[in-house]
Design an enzyme around this catalytic site. Structure first.
Site, PDB file in Angstrom:
ATOM      1  N   CYS A  24      10.987  -1.583   7.402  1.00  0.00           N
ATOM      2  CA  CYS A  24      12.456  -1.214   7.394  1.00  0.00           C
ATOM      3  C   CYS A  24      14.130  -0.359   6.671  1.00  0.00           C
ATOM      4  O   CYS A  24      14.025   0.128   6.662  1.00  0.00           O
ATOM      5  CB  CYS A  24      12.921  -2.965   7.472  1.00  0.00           C
ATOM      6  SG  CYS A  24      14.657  -3.162   7.564  1.00  0.00           S
ATOM      7  N   ASP A  41       6.463  -9.187  11.820  1.00  0.00           N
ATOM      8  CA  ASP A  41       5.755  -8.415  12.787  1.00  0.00           C
ATOM      9  C   ASP A  41       4.320  -8.609  13.105  1.00  0.00           C
ATOM     10  O   ASP A  41       3.835  -8.620  14.102  1.00  0.00           O
ATOM     11  CB  ASP A  41       6.010  -6.585  12.805  1.00  0.00           C
ATOM     12  CG  ASP A  41       7.835  -7.098  12.698  1.00  0.00           C
ATOM     13  OD1 ASP A  41       8.227  -7.967  13.424  1.00  0.00           O
ATOM     14  OD2 ASP A  41       7.965  -5.557  13.618  1.00  0.00           O
ATOM     15  N   HIS A  90      44.439 -12.104  14.553  1.00  0.00           N
ATOM     16  CA  HIS A  90      45.025 -10.640  14.966  1.00  0.00           C
ATOM     17  C   HIS A  90      45.361  -9.416  14.312  1.00  0.00           C
ATOM     18  O   HIS A  90      46.354 -10.099  13.822  1.00  0.00           O
ATOM     19  CB  HIS A  90      45.868 -11.162  16.494  1.00  0.00           C
ATOM     20  CG  HIS A  90      46.967 -10.483  16.858  1.00  0.00           C
ATOM     21  ND1 HIS A  90      46.130  -9.750  18.274  1.00  0.00           N
ATOM     22  CD2 HIS A  90      47.901  -9.777  17.072  1.00  0.00           C
ATOM     23  CE1 HIS A  90      46.830  -8.976  18.896  1.00  0.00           C
ATOM     24  NE2 HIS A  90      48.088  -8.772  17.454  1.00  0.00           N
ATOM     25  N   ARG A 133       0.536  -0.784  -0.203  1.00  0.00           N
ATOM     26  CA  ARG A 133      -0.181   0.114  -0.393  1.00  0.00           C
ATOM     27  C   ARG A 133       0.896   1.101  -0.085  1.00  0.00           C
ATOM     28  O   ARG A 133       0.173   2.490  -0.334  1.00  0.00           O
ATOM     29  CB  ARG A 133      -0.950   0.107   1.369  1.00  0.00           C
ATOM     30  CG  ARG A 133      -0.436  -0.002   2.328  1.00  0.00           C
ATOM     31  CD  ARG A 133      -1.380   0.141   3.624  1.00  0.00           C
ATOM     32  NE  ARG A 133      -0.502   0.245   5.078  1.00  0.00           N
ATOM     33  CZ  ARG A 133      -1.753   0.121   5.811  1.00  0.00           C
ATOM     34  NH1 ARG A 133      -2.639  -0.212   6.254  1.00  0.00           N
ATOM     35  NH2 ARG A 133      -0.423   0.757   7.398  1.00  0.00           N
ATOM     36  N   LEU A 144       7.613  -0.482  -1.469  1.00  0.00           N
ATOM     37  CA  LEU A 144       8.485  -1.472  -1.402  1.00  0.00           C
ATOM     38  C   LEU A 144       9.572  -1.365  -0.756  1.00  0.00           C
ATOM     39  O   LEU A 144      10.274  -0.677  -0.453  1.00  0.00           O
ATOM     40  CB  LEU A 144       8.795  -1.598  -3.205  1.00  0.00           C
ATOM     41  CG  LEU A 144       7.849  -1.695  -4.024  1.00  0.00           C
ATOM     42  CD1 LEU A 144       8.712  -1.686  -5.085  1.00  0.00           C
ATOM     43  CD2 LEU A 144       7.182  -3.291  -3.619  1.00  0.00           C
ATOM     44  N   GLY A 145       9.510  -2.252   0.621  1.00  0.00           N
ATOM     45  CA  GLY A 145      10.488  -2.449   1.442  1.00  0.00           C
ATOM     46  C   GLY A 145       9.796  -2.460   2.503  1.00  0.00           C
ATOM     47  O   GLY A 145      10.668  -2.104   3.614  1.00  0.00           O
TER      48      GLY A 145
END
Length: 470
Positions: free
Chosen positions: A43, A310, A449, A36, A39-40
């Site tokens: 987030c 979510d 290291h 709606r 796009l994406g």
């Protein structure tokens, strides 16, 4: 009409939805996505990514202000909030275009508009083209979530902000109240503090970043206080009055005293509400406080209807949504007769969490307290940044890495870090947990290291009384 029949339709194009669509398309399924807005999803456009761009600007500003620590001179350093926000929006735009390209590349049909389910495998889309009717063999709901409002102080974009307002601020706050100390609240507190605002954080629970290990919470609270923030835990905002000049907040402190304080702006970061209303889900799924109940692959109670991300139970993280998207797409392909695909359910114990405040926080698995509560005998190792050559050379000697092992089996139960670049380091432990590592493999691994990653090794050694550099 035949064009509007698909194998898979994904409702929502955030990191769960668009990844699910790509995986479905890769598996040869005729796929569509309904979106709606952009796009994406949140987030890419309003959340994870653009906030990292803001925080990067704040980090560089912080380094410039402390140039003397590195033997450098920098004069008349200023932050241009408008330019910082402009850069962040540019980053979001670039990624939005990237997702658009991925949809084209994978031949995924994009229907822009408001999608409403008319059954488990059918929906209508109201958008630029009027109303379209779409049907599929399977539908994946990936509608995400939005910021929760304070019942007595709805966000207005002027004085009371959600994360969206905080990302494109109309002006720089002088005195900022942040309500809630989860990842979103703490990241914005960190950003605005670095940019020069006077920041107060109010957290209802007894410590900030409450999902983290308590040692991490304690360390972060000290660090933020040292940076000039006011941190109030075990406290609550009881009332907010908004005026043209700012907000007056009634705050009840831990000791029960109530004070009224004036702020120029307030950010509300008290959690999320799933976007599951008014999209036709009512009789199709079971819900728990608005979140859709699913099995480990994303199936709902209605055949052919799936849910991810979510709008389903937490943790509410982009990478969890993407992983669920892949699992659901593969399970759908398997149901549709693909014998070469082997979906695996999501293991919630192996999902890392990252918070990009200054210092950064990252963790995976159980906290020490959770492991003990679960009845595990544990071995715990902690190694400080001050004992690491690379950290000292970077001028980032603040922080520690903590690992938690099962004393009986050597299983890695959890890892918790605070300090520079820990959001990049955590993946080492996440891979270790996914491979079901014990302390033996981690001890036998050669770490390069000089790197910050050596602290991961030292932390493991420390759990078994064998640290070399402390």
């Amino acid at each position: 009409m035949a064009d509007n029949k698909y194998d898979v339709i994904v409702l929502g194009s955030g990191p769960g939805g668009y990844v699910a669509a790509i995986r479905a398309a890769q598996l040869g399924l005729k796929t569509a996505i309904v979106e709606r807005e952009l796009l994406g999803g949140i987030c890419l456009n309003w959340g994870c990514i653009p906030t990292k761009a803001l925080l990067r600007s704040a980090e560089i500003f912080h380094y410039m202000q402390n140039a003397g620590d590195y033997g450098l001179k920098a004069k008349e350093i200023e932050a241009d909030l408008e330019a910082v926000v402009k850069r962040s929006r540019g980053v979001a735009r670039q990624l939005n275009q990237g997702v658009t390209h991925l949809m084209k590349k994978n031949k995924i049909a994009v229907h822009m508009g408001e999608g409403t389910l008319t059954g488990p495998t059918s929906l209508t889309v109201k958008g630029e083209k009027g109303e379209e009717k779409l049907t599929a063999r399977h539908v994946i709901v990936a509608t995400g979530a939005r910021a929760r409002d304070l019942p007595f102080a709805k966000a207005d974009g002027k004085r009371i902000w959600t994360y969206r307002h905080a990302m494109t601020p109309p002006e720089m706050p002088k005195k900022l109240l942040v309500i809630g100390s989860g990842a979103i609240g703490i990241e914005f507190a960190s950003f605005y503090n670095d940019m020069g605002a006077d920041v107060t954080v109010v957290e209802m629970l007894d410590r900030i970043v409450p999902v983290e290990d308590k040692d991490v919470s304690a360390f972060l609270e000290k660090s933020l206080a040292k940076q000039g923030m006011t941190i109030m835990t075990g406290a609550g905002v009881e009332d907010i009055k908004v005026s043209a000049k700012g907000v007056k907040a009634k705050i009840k402190a831990k000791d029960g005293t109530v004070s009224e304080t004036e702020f120029t702006h307030c950010i509300v970061a008290i959690g999320i509400v799933p976007n599951t209303e008014n999209i036709g889900l009512d009789k199709l799924v079971e819900m728990d406080r608005g979140f859709i109940r699913i099995d480990p692959f994303g199936r709902t109670k209605s055949k052919g209807l799936w849910a991810i991300g979510d709008c389903t139970p937490g943790p509410w993280l982009a990478h969890k949504a993407s992983h669920e998207g892949v699992a659901a797409a593969e399970a759908i392909a398997q149901e549709l007769g693909n014998k070469d695909v082997h979906p695996h359910p999501l293991d919630r114990n192996n999902i890392p969490g990252c918070t990009y405040c200054h210092p950064q926080i990252a963790s995976v698995g159980m906290t020490e307290a959770a492991a003990r509560e679960a009845g595990r005998e544990v071995k715990v190792g902690t190694f400080p940044f001050i004992g690491n050559g690379k950290a000292i050379a970077l001028g980032e000697a603040e922080g520690f890495i903590k690992t938690v092992f099962d004393a009986a089996t050597g299983e890695l139960l959890g890892a918790h870090m605070i300090g520079a670049e820990v959001t990049e380091l955590i993946q080492g432990y996440t891979i270790g947990k996914t491979l079901e590592t014990t302390e033996a493999e981690l001890m036998q691994t050669v770490f390069p290291h000089p790197t910050l990653s050596e602290m991961m090794h030292e932390s493991v050694l420390g759990a078994y009384g064998r640290p070399l550099h402390i």
